[in-house]
Design a protein around this motif. Structure first.
Motif: not given
Length: 121
Positions: A30-35, A50-57, A65-70
């Motif tokens: 039931f996790i909706w999104d994470m950040a 953040n990454i949305t429930k639709d996997d948009s970051s 240009g320095r950090f990446t979320i996955s």
């Protein structure tokens, strides 16, 4: 409900790299999104990525240009931090919205305990 546990913080020199991890446990379906958020001493907590429930970051301008979320798995969130700067020094927190699986199906917020990132020469 869920629990979020961060790891991977530490002390690094300017220009260095760190990878933060966030492991979620419990009712992860039931996790909706994470950040990732961060909070420096004397400053307000701010959204880093953040990454949305639709996997948009999305990344804040100050880390573009320095950090990446996955989020390779539903219960795992990473923050790859490269070219770190002294101003990146802060406590970094994992955050999730969790969908309460009963009417009225509202979202509840969960926070991890934080992991410290210090950038200094």
């Amino acid at each position: 409900q869920i629990e979020l546990v961060e790891s991977g913080g530490g002390l690094v020199r300017p220009g260095g790299s760190l990878t933060l991890s966030c492991a979620a446990s419990g009712d992860i379906l039931f996790i909706w999104d994470m950040a990732w958020y961060r909070q420096a001493p004397g400053k307000q907590r701010e959204l880093v990525a953040n990454i949305t429930k639709d996997d948009s970051s999305h990344l804040a301008d100050f880390v573009q240009g320095r950090f990446t979320i996955s989020r390779p798995k539903k219960n795992t969130l990473y923050l790859q931090m490269d070219n770190l700067r002294p101003e990146d020094t802060a406590a970094y927190f994992c955050h999730a919205h969790w969908l309460i699986p009963s009417p009225p199906y509202m979202l509840r917020e969960f926070w991890g305990q934080g992991t410290q990132v210090s950038v200094s020469s």
